[in-house]
Design an enzyme around this catalytic site. Structure first.
Site, PDB file in Angstrom:
ATOM      1  N   GLU A 115     -13.312  -6.323   0.428  1.00  0.00           N
ATOM      2  CA  GLU A 115     -13.629  -6.255  -1.000  1.00  0.00           C
ATOM      3  C   GLU A 115     -12.562  -5.525  -1.792  1.00  0.00           C
ATOM      4  O   GLU A 115     -12.190  -5.944  -2.892  1.00  0.00           O
ATOM      5  CB  GLU A 115     -14.994  -5.575  -1.207  1.00  0.00           C
ATOM      6  CG  GLU A 115     -15.564  -5.734  -2.610  1.00  0.00           C
ATOM      7  CD  GLU A 115     -15.091  -4.691  -3.621  1.00  0.00           C
ATOM      8  OE1 GLU A 115     -15.189  -4.938  -4.824  1.00  0.00           O
ATOM      9  OE2 GLU A 115     -14.588  -3.622  -3.215  1.00  0.00           O
ATOM     10  N   GLU A 116     -12.059  -4.437  -1.238  1.00  0.00           N
ATOM     11  CA  GLU A 116     -11.113  -3.600  -1.994  1.00  0.00           C
ATOM     12  C   GLU A 116      -9.769  -4.284  -2.239  1.00  0.00           C
ATOM     13  O   GLU A 116      -8.965  -3.800  -3.027  1.00  0.00           O
ATOM     14  CB  GLU A 116     -10.898  -2.253  -1.281  1.00  0.00           C
ATOM     15  CG  GLU A 116     -12.158  -1.412  -1.125  1.00  0.00           C
ATOM     16  CD  GLU A 116     -12.736  -0.903  -2.445  1.00  0.00           C
ATOM     17  OE1 GLU A 116     -12.192  -1.215  -3.517  1.00  0.00           O
ATOM     18  OE2 GLU A 116     -13.762  -0.201  -2.389  1.00  0.00           O
ATOM     19  N   HIS A 158     -20.081  -4.113   0.878  1.00  0.00           N
ATOM     20  CA  HIS A 158     -18.832  -4.156   1.660  1.00  0.00           C
ATOM     21  C   HIS A 158     -18.636  -2.885   2.465  1.00  0.00           C
ATOM     22  O   HIS A 158     -19.107  -1.810   2.072  1.00  0.00           O
ATOM     23  CB  HIS A 158     -17.626  -4.452   0.764  1.00  0.00           C
ATOM     24  CG  HIS A 158     -17.300  -3.369  -0.218  1.00  0.00           C
ATOM     25  ND1 HIS A 158     -16.446  -2.337   0.083  1.00  0.00           N
ATOM     26  CD2 HIS A 158     -17.708  -3.144  -1.484  1.00  0.00           C
ATOM     27  CE1 HIS A 158     -16.325  -1.533  -0.959  1.00  0.00           C
ATOM     28  NE2 HIS A 158     -17.092  -1.996  -1.938  1.00  0.00           N
ATOM     29  N   ASP A 166     -23.289  -2.344  -5.083  1.00  0.00           N
ATOM     30  CA  ASP A 166     -21.912  -1.822  -5.048  1.00  0.00           C
ATOM     31  C   ASP A 166     -21.517  -1.362  -6.444  1.00  0.00           C
ATOM     32  O   ASP A 166     -20.435  -1.662  -6.914  1.00  0.00           O
ATOM     33  CB  ASP A 166     -20.974  -2.940  -4.562  1.00  0.00           C
ATOM     34  CG  ASP A 166     -19.530  -2.475  -4.458  1.00  0.00           C
ATOM     35  OD1 ASP A 166     -19.311  -1.259  -4.334  1.00  0.00           O
ATOM     36  OD2 ASP A 166     -18.623  -3.325  -4.501  1.00  0.00           O
ATOM     37  N   THR A 182      20.067  11.613  -4.350  1.00  0.00           N
ATOM     38  CA  THR A 182      20.766  10.926  -5.444  1.00  0.00           C
ATOM     39  C   THR A 182      20.947   9.448  -5.125  1.00  0.00           C
ATOM     40  O   THR A 182      22.055   8.913  -5.135  1.00  0.00           O
ATOM     41  CB  THR A 182      22.134  11.583  -5.702  1.00  0.00           C
ATOM     42  OG1 THR A 182      22.836  11.643  -4.461  1.00  0.00           O
ATOM     43  CG2 THR A 182      21.979  12.971  -6.271  1.00  0.00           C
ATOM     44  N   HIS A 207      24.704   4.972  -3.690  1.00  0.00           N
ATOM     45  CA  HIS A 207      24.889   6.377  -4.033  1.00  0.00           C
ATOM     46  C   HIS A 207      25.177   6.440  -5.534  1.00  0.00           C
ATOM     47  O   HIS A 207      26.030   5.698  -6.034  1.00  0.00           O
ATOM     48  CB  HIS A 207      26.083   6.908  -3.222  1.00  0.00           C
ATOM     49  CG  HIS A 207      26.300   8.377  -3.378  1.00  0.00           C
ATOM     50  ND1 HIS A 207      26.625   8.964  -4.569  1.00  0.00           N
ATOM     51  CD2 HIS A 207      26.251   9.381  -2.459  1.00  0.00           C
ATOM     52  CE1 HIS A 207      26.766  10.268  -4.395  1.00  0.00           C
ATOM     53  NE2 HIS A 207      26.546  10.546  -3.107  1.00  0.00           N
ATOM     54  N   ASP A 259     -15.439  -2.030   3.799  1.00  0.00           N
ATOM     55  CA  ASP A 259     -14.069  -1.511   3.743  1.00  0.00           C
ATOM     56  C   ASP A 259     -14.000  -0.452   2.648  1.00  0.00           C
ATOM     57  O   ASP A 259     -14.878  -0.378   1.784  1.00  0.00           O
ATOM     58  CB  ASP A 259     -13.051  -2.635   3.478  1.00  0.00           C
ATOM     59  CG  ASP A 259     -13.312  -3.384   2.185  1.00  0.00           C
ATOM     60  OD1 ASP A 259     -14.486  -3.632   1.851  1.00  0.00           O
ATOM     61  OD2 ASP A 259     -12.337  -3.719   1.482  1.00  0.00           O
TER      62      ASP A 259
END
Ligand SMILES: *[C@@H]1O[C@H](CO)[C@@H](O)[C@H](O)[C@H]1NC(C)=O
Ligand SMILES: *[C@@H]1O[C@H](CO)[C@@H](O)[C@H](O)[C@H]1NC(C)=O
Ligand SMILES: *[C@@H]1O[C@H](CO)[C@@H](O)[C@H](O)[C@H]1NC(C)=O
Ligand SMILES: *[C@@H]1O[C@H](CO)[C@@H](O)[C@H](O)[C@H]1NC(C)=O
Ligand SMILES: *[C@@H]1O[C@H](CO)[C@@H](O)[C@H](O)[C@H]1NC(C)=O
Length: 478
Positions: A180-181, A115, A209, A343, A241, A117
C-alpha cells in the site's frame, strides 16, 4: 471498538446476536493478548519501499494469514508476480491475502481491507523509542505501523474473534496487502479478476486505514489521489571536483533545483498550466461537514511544532488539504547529504516530488501536463544535461456518492453507540488507492472507518496508537 460495534449494528436484526456486555467482558479480559500481538507485528520491519526488506513484508503476510487461519478463515495467499525496480532488477511482490469466514450465505457479508506494510523508520530520524519495538507510554502504543495500519487490521481481527466466542452472526471477507505504501502494485488487477468470484457476494466494503481529524471519531468519505515523480538529471559519467569543474560545467543539482522550484509558488499554488481545470467544486452539504468537524488548528500546530499554516481557519485548512491538489518535494537522491564539507559536484541526481490529486482530476492527464511543463522549463534553461522525468506512482482520487446509504448509517450508529456523539464526516488528504478501485470495479458501497488518532503521526517519527479512546474511555484498540 467502533469496528466491533459496526459489526454488531449489522447484526441487530439477527436473533441470537451476543449481548454487548458479554462481548465487552471478553475484550476486557484479553487486552494484554491484543497488545502482545501488536508488539509482535510491529517488530517485523515490513517496509515495502525498501527492496532489501521484501522478505519481512512476506513474513508479515504469512503471520497475518496464520492469524486468520486461527479465526477459522479460509485463506488464500495470491502471488502477484514480480516488481521491476528502478535499477532494472526484479524482486517478488508480496502475496495478497484473500480470506473469508462464511457462516451463512443468507446473511450479509462485510469485506474488510487493510495493509501490513509500513513506511520506512529509523531511530536516528528522531524517534524517542526504537521504531520497531512497541513501547507503551501513558496509554499510547508507540511503534512504526501501530496506527498505519497494523493496529487497525488487528482491531478488525480482534473484533471478529470476540464476536466469534459467542456467535458471529454474519459473513466476513478480508483483503490484506503488503504494497500500500508504494502504490498497491498488482492489487487493482486482482480486484478486477476476482470481481465476479470473491467480490460477487460482498455487500459492503470497509477500509480500516484512516485517522480522525480530532479526538472526535469520524468517517472518511473521500480520498485524494497521488502522482509521484522522479526527475533524473545527469551532467557527467562520474562525480566531479568543484575545484576542477566548478563554474564550467552545467551542474545537475542546479538544474534539478531550478526545475523543482518552478513547480509551485510560495503560496503553494501549483504552476503547471491547466492543472486546476478539472478540480470538482465543493457542495453545500460538504461545506456543512467541514464547519461541523472538530479540528483544532492550535493543537495540531503545537503537537508538530508548526509555526503557522498557510490558511487561518479550520474550514480553509480542511478544504485545501482534502479537496484541492497539493505539491510536495520529498528529496534528492544522489546529492551530498552527509555531515561535513565534501566539495563534490554530483554526476547524477534524482529529484522526488508528488502531487496529491483532488476528485475529478485524471492522473494520466495531470502526468502529461506536469511532464510537458517541466520539459518546457528545462528547455528555457539551455542546459545540455540529460534529463528523464518519470511518474512512478499513479493513484486516483475518490469521493463517495452514497454517504446517506446503509453502510454509512451503520458506521454513524456504531460511533453514536460507542462515543455517544455524532460522527464527523470528512475527506482524507492522503491517498488510499484501493478505495476508488474497490468502488469503481465492484460497485459495492465503500466506507473508510479507521481508528487512527489525529496525532498518530502516520509516516512520521513516533507513530503511535492510543489504547483507549479519550472521548469515551472505552478501548480503542481491541
Ligand atoms: C511464507 O509462506 C510461504 C508459504 O507457506 C513460504 O513458502 C515462505 O517461505 C514464507 N516466507 C516467509 C518469509 O516467512
Ligand atoms: C499523559 O496523558 C495525559 C492525558 O492526555 C496528559 O495530561 C499527560 O501530560 C501525559 N503525561 C505524559 C508524561 O506524557
Ligand atoms: C463487478 O461485479 C458486479 C456484480 O457483483 C457488477 O455489478 C459490476 O459491473 C462488475 N464490474 C465490472 C468492472 O465488471
Ligand atoms: C465550479 O464552479 C465554477 C463556478 O460556478 C464553474 O465555472 C466551474 O466549471 C465548476 N467546476 C467544475 C469542475 O464543475
Ligand atoms: C527514464 O527512466 C525510466 C525509468 O527509470 C526508464 O525506463 C527509461 O528508459 C529512461 N529513459 C531514458 C530516455 O533514459
Amino acid at each position: 471498538m467502533i469496528i466491533l460495534l459496526l459489526l454488531l449494528f449489522f447484526t441487530k436484526m439477527i436473533a441470537g446476536a451476543p449481548s454487548d456486555s458479554t462481548v465487552f467482558g471478553y475484550i476486557e479480559e484479553h487486552q494484554d493478548i491484543y497488545v502482545q500481538r501488536l508488539k509482535e507485528w510491529v517488530s517485523i520491519e515490513s517496509d515495502s519501499s525498501n527492496p532489501e526488506k521484501r522478505c519481512q513484508v512476506v513474513k508479515m503476510m504469512n503471520l497475518t494469514a496464520e492469524q486468520l487461519t486461527q479465526l477459522g478463515a479460509t485463506v488464500e495467499l495470491v502471488e502477484l508476480g514480480k516488481q521491476k525496480l528502478q535499477n532494472g532488477n526484479e524482486i517478488p511482490l508480496p502475496p495478497v491475502i484473500l480470506a473469508e469466514i462464511i457462516t451463512d450465505p443468507q446473511k450479509p457479508t462485510v469485506c474488510f481491507y487493510g495493509h501490513l506494510d509500513v513506511q520506512p523508520a529509523k531511530y536516528e530520524d528522531g524517534w524517542l523509542t526504537q521504531p520497531y519495538t512497541l513501547e507503551e507510554k501513558n496509554g499510547s502504543m508507540y511503534g512504526r505501523g501501530t496506527s498505519d495500519d497494523k493496529g487497525q487490521v488487528l482491531a478488525v481481527l480482534h473484533a471478529i474473534e470476540a464476536l466469534q466466542k459467542h456467535d458471529l452472526p454474519m459473513n466476513v471477507k478480508f483483503v490484506y496487502e503488503g504494497m500500500e505504501e508504494v502504490g498497491s502494485n498488482g492489487l487493482f488487477k486482482l480486484v478486477e479478476e476476482r470481481n465476479s468470484t470473491f467480490f460477487s457476494d460482498v455487500d459492503y466494503i470497509v477500509i480500516t486505514d484512516t485517522s480522525w481529524l480530532s479526538k472526535k471519531p469520524g468517517i472518511t468519505y473521500g480520498t485524494r489521489g497521488n502522482l509521484y515523480f522522479f526527475i533524473e538529471v545527469e551532467c557527467a559519467r562520474q562525480d566531479l571536483h568543484s575545484g576542477s569543474f566548478g563554474g564550467v560545467v552545467h551542474e545537475a543539482t542546479s538544474d534539478l533545483i531550478f526545475l523543482l522550484n518552478t513547480l509551485a509558488d510560495s503560496s503553494g499554488r501549483i504552476l503547471v498550466p491547466g492543472i486546476y481545470d478539472a478540480v470538482a467544486n465543493i457542495s453545500n452539504k460538504e461545506k456543512e461537514y467541514f464547519e461541523k468537524a472538530e479540528y483544532n488548528l492550535e493543537e495540531i500546530k503545537a503537537k508538530f511544532g508548526i509555526k503557522n499554516f498557510k490558511y487561518n481557519t479550520k474550514e480553509e485548512v480542511l478544504i485545501q488539504n482534502t479537496c484541492y491538489p497539493s505539491l510536495s518535494i520529498h528529496g534528492i537522491e544522489g546529492a551530498f547529504s552527509a555531515s561535513g564539507t565534501k566539495t563534490v559536484i554530483p554526476a547524477k541526481v534524482i529529484g522526488k516530488f508528488s502531487i496529491r490529486l483532488a476528485p475529478k482530476m485524471d492522473p494520466s492527464v495531470v502526468e502529461k501536463q506536469v511532464i510537458e511543463y517541466l520539459h518546457m522549463k528545462f528547455a528555457e534553461r539551455n542546459s545540455p544535461n540529460r534529463i528523464n522525468i518519470t511518474c512512478v506512482i499513479k493513484a486516483k482520487p475518490w469521493v463517495s456518492t452514497d454517504t446517506d446509504g446503509p453502510l454509512y448509517l451503520a458506521g454513524k450508529n456504531a460511533i453514536k453507540k460507542v462515543f455517544n456523539s455524532e460522527a464527523d464526516f470528512f475527506r482524507e488528504g492522503g491517498t488510499i488507492p484501493i478505495g476508488p478501485q474497490f468502488y469503481e470495479v465492484t460497485g459495492k458501497s465503500t466506507m473508510f472507518l479507521g481508528i487512527g488518532g489525529p496525532d498518530d503521526a502516520h509516516h512520521g517519527q513516533n507513530e503511535k496508537l492510543d489504547r483507549y479512546s479519550e472521548a469515551s474511555s472505552k478501548y480503542l484498540f481491541l
